[in-house]
Design a protein around this motif. Structure first.
Motif, PDB file in Angstrom:
ATOM      1  N   LEU A   1      46.497  43.762  43.386  1.00  0.00           N
ATOM      2  CA  LEU A   1      45.068  43.840  43.695  1.00  0.00           C
ATOM      3  C   LEU A   1      44.381  44.542  42.533  1.00  0.00           C
ATOM      4  O   LEU A   1      44.908  45.519  41.984  1.00  0.00           O
ATOM      5  CB  LEU A   1      44.858  44.635  44.986  1.00  0.00           C
ATOM      6  CG  LEU A   1      43.414  44.823  45.450  1.00  0.00           C
ATOM      7  CD1 LEU A   1      42.816  43.486  45.904  1.00  0.00           C
ATOM      8  CD2 LEU A   1      43.339  45.852  46.578  1.00  0.00           C
ATOM      9  N   LEU A   2      43.216  44.048  42.159  1.00  0.00           N
ATOM     10  CA  LEU A   2      42.433  44.683  41.093  1.00  0.00           C
ATOM     11  C   LEU A   2      40.982  44.758  41.543  1.00  0.00           C
ATOM     12  O   LEU A   2      40.424  43.762  42.013  1.00  0.00           O
ATOM     13  CB  LEU A   2      42.544  43.899  39.790  1.00  0.00           C
ATOM     14  CG  LEU A   2      41.792  44.483  38.597  1.00  0.00           C
ATOM     15  CD1 LEU A   2      42.325  45.865  38.236  1.00  0.00           C
ATOM     16  CD2 LEU A   2      41.879  43.556  37.389  1.00  0.00           C
ATOM     17  N   VAL A   3      40.373  45.937  41.392  1.00  0.00           N
ATOM     18  CA  VAL A   3      38.977  46.150  41.778  1.00  0.00           C
ATOM     19  C   VAL A   3      38.229  46.746  40.604  1.00  0.00           C
ATOM     20  O   VAL A   3      38.607  47.811  40.102  1.00  0.00           O
ATOM     21  CB  VAL A   3      38.871  47.088  42.999  1.00  0.00           C
ATOM     22  CG1 VAL A   3      37.404  47.285  43.369  1.00  0.00           C
ATOM     23  CG2 VAL A   3      39.657  46.531  44.173  1.00  0.00           C
ATOM     24  N   LYS A   4      37.174  46.066  40.165  1.00  0.00           N
ATOM     25  CA  LYS A   4      36.295  46.610  39.128  1.00  0.00           C
ATOM     26  C   LYS A   4      35.162  47.340  39.846  1.00  0.00           C
ATOM     27  O   LYS A   4      34.161  46.729  40.245  1.00  0.00           O
ATOM     28  CB  LYS A   4      35.776  45.486  38.236  1.00  0.00           C
ATOM     29  CG  LYS A   4      36.864  44.861  37.360  1.00  0.00           C
ATOM     30  CD  LYS A   4      36.273  43.817  36.426  1.00  0.00           C
ATOM     31  CE  LYS A   4      37.343  43.245  35.508  1.00  0.00           C
ATOM     32  NZ  LYS A   4      37.868  44.243  34.553  1.00  0.00           N
ATOM     33  N   ILE A   5      35.338  48.628  40.004  1.00  0.00           N
ATOM     34  CA  ILE A   5      34.372  49.427  40.765  1.00  0.00           C
ATOM     35  C   ILE A   5      33.012  49.426  40.073  1.00  0.00           C
ATOM     36  O   ILE A   5      31.973  49.309  40.716  1.00  0.00           O
ATOM     37  CB  ILE A   5      34.916  50.858  40.949  1.00  0.00           C
ATOM     38  CG1 ILE A   5      36.225  50.790  41.748  1.00  0.00           C
ATOM     39  CG2 ILE A   5      33.894  51.741  41.658  1.00  0.00           C
ATOM     40  CD1 ILE A   5      36.949  52.101  41.839  1.00  0.00           C
ATOM     41  N   THR A   6      33.026  49.571  38.760  1.00  0.00           N
ATOM     42  CA  THR A   6      31.827  49.417  37.943  1.00  0.00           C
ATOM     43  C   THR A   6      32.227  48.607  36.712  1.00  0.00           C
ATOM     44  O   THR A   6      33.392  48.224  36.565  1.00  0.00           O
ATOM     45  CB  THR A   6      31.268  50.781  37.491  1.00  0.00           C
ATOM     46  OG1 THR A   6      32.172  51.375  36.548  1.00  0.00           O
ATOM     47  CG2 THR A   6      31.090  51.724  38.673  1.00  0.00           C
ATOM     48  N   ASP A   7      31.282  48.377  35.813  1.00  0.00           N
ATOM     49  CA  ASP A   7      31.610  47.639  34.594  1.00  0.00           C
ATOM     50  C   ASP A   7      32.598  48.413  33.730  1.00  0.00           C
ATOM     51  O   ASP A   7      33.305  47.832  32.895  1.00  0.00           O
ATOM     52  CB  ASP A   7      30.343  47.355  33.788  1.00  0.00           C
ATOM     53  CG  ASP A   7      29.446  46.336  34.475  1.00  0.00           C
ATOM     54  OD1 ASP A   7      29.965  45.600  35.346  1.00  0.00           O
ATOM     55  OD2 ASP A   7      28.247  46.297  34.161  1.00  0.00           O
ATOM     56  N   LYS A   8      32.672  49.729  33.905  1.00  0.00           N
ATOM     57  CA  LYS A   8      33.525  50.557  33.055  1.00  0.00           C
ATOM     58  C   LYS A   8      34.744  51.130  33.765  1.00  0.00           C
ATOM     59  O   LYS A   8      35.692  51.561  33.118  1.00  0.00           O
ATOM     60  CB  LYS A   8      32.697  51.734  32.478  1.00  0.00           C
ATOM     61  CG  LYS A   8      31.562  51.290  31.557  1.00  0.00           C
ATOM     62  CD  LYS A   8      30.819  52.488  31.004  1.00  0.00           C
ATOM     63  CE  LYS A   8      29.708  52.057  30.050  1.00  0.00           C
ATOM     64  NZ  LYS A   8      30.244  51.419  28.838  1.00  0.00           N
ATOM     65  N   PHE A   9      34.735  51.146  35.086  1.00  0.00           N
ATOM     66  CA  PHE A   9      35.800  51.819  35.832  1.00  0.00           C
ATOM     67  C   PHE A   9      36.510  50.818  36.747  1.00  0.00           C
ATOM     68  O   PHE A   9      35.871  50.136  37.535  1.00  0.00           O
ATOM     69  CB  PHE A   9      35.199  52.957  36.659  1.00  0.00           C
ATOM     70  CG  PHE A   9      36.230  53.762  37.414  1.00  0.00           C
ATOM     71  CD1 PHE A   9      37.147  54.551  36.734  1.00  0.00           C
ATOM     72  CD2 PHE A   9      36.294  53.721  38.796  1.00  0.00           C
ATOM     73  CE1 PHE A   9      38.098  55.287  37.426  1.00  0.00           C
ATOM     74  CE2 PHE A   9      37.240  54.447  39.492  1.00  0.00           C
ATOM     75  CZ  PHE A   9      38.141  55.240  38.805  1.00  0.00           C
ATOM     76  N   SER A  10      37.844  50.737  36.603  1.00  0.00           N
ATOM     77  CA  SER A  10      38.633  49.786  37.401  1.00  0.00           C
ATOM     78  C   SER A  10      39.825  50.495  38.020  1.00  0.00           C
ATOM     79  O   SER A  10      40.316  51.505  37.500  1.00  0.00           O
ATOM     80  CB  SER A  10      39.145  48.640  36.518  1.00  0.00           C
ATOM     81  OG  SER A  10      38.072  47.919  35.952  1.00  0.00           O
ATOM     82  N   THR A  11      40.302  49.933  39.116  1.00  0.00           N
ATOM     83  CA  THR A  11      41.517  50.452  39.737  1.00  0.00           C
ATOM     84  C   THR A  11      42.367  49.277  40.209  1.00  0.00           C
ATOM     85  O   THR A  11      41.849  48.195  40.505  1.00  0.00           O
ATOM     86  CB  THR A  11      41.176  51.388  40.924  1.00  0.00           C
ATOM     87  OG1 THR A  11      42.381  51.949  41.442  1.00  0.00           O
ATOM     88  CG2 THR A  11      40.466  50.629  42.020  1.00  0.00           C
ATOM     89  N   GLY A  12      43.662  49.482  40.256  1.00  0.00           N
ATOM     90  CA  GLY A  12      44.563  48.405  40.644  1.00  0.00           C
ATOM     91  C   GLY A  12      45.757  48.926  41.423  1.00  0.00           C
ATOM     92  O   GLY A  12      46.103  50.111  41.359  1.00  0.00           O
ATOM     93  N   ALA A  13      46.383  48.027  42.159  1.00  0.00           N
ATOM     94  CA  ALA A  13      47.592  48.350  42.919  1.00  0.00           C
ATOM     95  C   ALA A  13      48.537  47.163  42.845  1.00  0.00           C
ATOM     96  O   ALA A  13      48.094  46.009  42.757  1.00  0.00           O
ATOM     97  CB  ALA A  13      47.243  48.665  44.373  1.00  0.00           C
ATOM     98  N   HIS A  14      49.833  47.458  42.890  1.00  0.00           N
ATOM     99  CA  HIS A  14      50.826  46.395  42.762  1.00  0.00           C
ATOM    100  C   HIS A  14      52.097  46.817  43.485  1.00  0.00           C
ATOM    101  O   HIS A  14      52.480  47.995  43.467  1.00  0.00           O
ATOM    102  CB  HIS A  14      51.135  46.151  41.274  1.00  0.00           C
ATOM    103  CG  HIS A  14      52.069  45.003  41.034  1.00  0.00           C
ATOM    104  ND1 HIS A  14      53.431  45.165  40.922  1.00  0.00           N
ATOM    105  CD2 HIS A  14      51.838  43.676  40.896  1.00  0.00           C
ATOM    106  CE1 HIS A  14      53.995  43.992  40.712  1.00  0.00           C
ATOM    107  NE2 HIS A  14      53.060  43.068  40.687  1.00  0.00           N
TER     108      HIS A  14
END
Length: 273
Positions: A148-161
């Protein structure tokens, strides 16, 4: 020479004791130059590190990766993959091989990723895992991984695998293939600086942490550094970009076992507008 002999026999004994391997590795010299923190990175090596990031790859991309761990050919790791974006989502195929004739591991994966919205993507990959150990024979199994990948903002992202969430048998009696969870974040601090951090947990091992940064000197030259824990590693590297061709180099340093050089080459077939 003494160090290499000790390492060689240590690896052989470990392999024969566990009878199973195939723990997922961070692939790509860019990711590994940053300590191995690449779960949010959308590039040709997303197919190995977090397939959900493939959904943000716009062009057909190919990548190959090679590592010589601790400068020993017996501990070499080689991998390659292709990412194919379509109107129905993004597909990928990957293969990897590590080891030598006494002990080796093989993996092949078929993956699919898609966008759920402009900033959220998910993925699944079906894997074949094979392990060969002299005196013990061959073992193989099938499993899957999801991301899973989430681009919270244009500059900040988080992911899980997660890799092998159902804990399948490795193909050897009473031995499970590893189950590994990863969580990570990244932040685009400026046009020149990119930061990333990640936590990795094999359910049978202690947590591993890693982090790194990239500094874009110019568009064609990027410098990177990072670190990892459990075991303690220091990493560094550089990337050269020539149009759609990217050449990345990295090295990880272990205080006892030494340096592991790595090289990856990728190419994106950009569509003509």
């Amino acid at each position: 020479m003494k160090k290499k002999l000790l390492l060689f026999f240590s690896v052989c004994m470990h392999a024969m004791a566990t009878l199973a391997g195939n723990e997922p590795q961070s692939i790509g010299a860019k990711t590994n130059a940053m300590g191995g923190a690449g779960i949010t990175l959308a590039d040709p090596f997303s197919i190995f590190n977090n397939q959900a990031a493939m959904a943000f790859v716009k062009d057909i991309s190919v990548g190959i990766f090679s590592e010589r761990r601790f400068m020993m050919s017996e501990l070499g790791y080689n991998a390659g993959g292709v990412i194919l974006p379509t109107k129905s989502g993004v597909f990928g195929v990957s293969v990897s091989y590590s080891g030598f004739d006494v002990y080796n591991e093989k993996k092949a994966g078929l993956s699919y990723a898609r966008l759920f919205s402009k900033k959220i993507s998910g993925s699944i990959q079906f894997d074949y895992l094979g392990t060969s150990i002299a005196e013990y024979g061959n073992g193989s199994t099938f499993t899957f991984e999801a991301g899973l990948l989430v681009k919270i903002t244009d500059k900040f992202s988080t992911g899980a695998h997660v890799f092998n969430p159902v804990r399948v048998n490795s193909g050897f009696i009473d031995e499970k293939a590893p189950t590994v969870l990863k969580l990570g974040i990244s932040y685009e601090a400026s046009d020149k600086v990119w930061l990333a951090a990640e936590a990795k947990k094999d359910i049978d091992q202690a947590v591993q942490l890693c982090a790194g940064l990239e500094y874009r000197v110019i568009d064609a030259l990027h410098l990177r550094a990072g670190f990892g824990t459990n075991p303690a590693l220091y990493t560094f590297g550089a990337g050269i970009n020539v149009a759609q061709l990217k050449i990345d180099m990295a090295a990880t340093y272990h205080q006892v076992l030494g340096v592991s050089p790595q090289l990856s080459i990728s190419y994106a077939f950009v569509k003509k507008k």
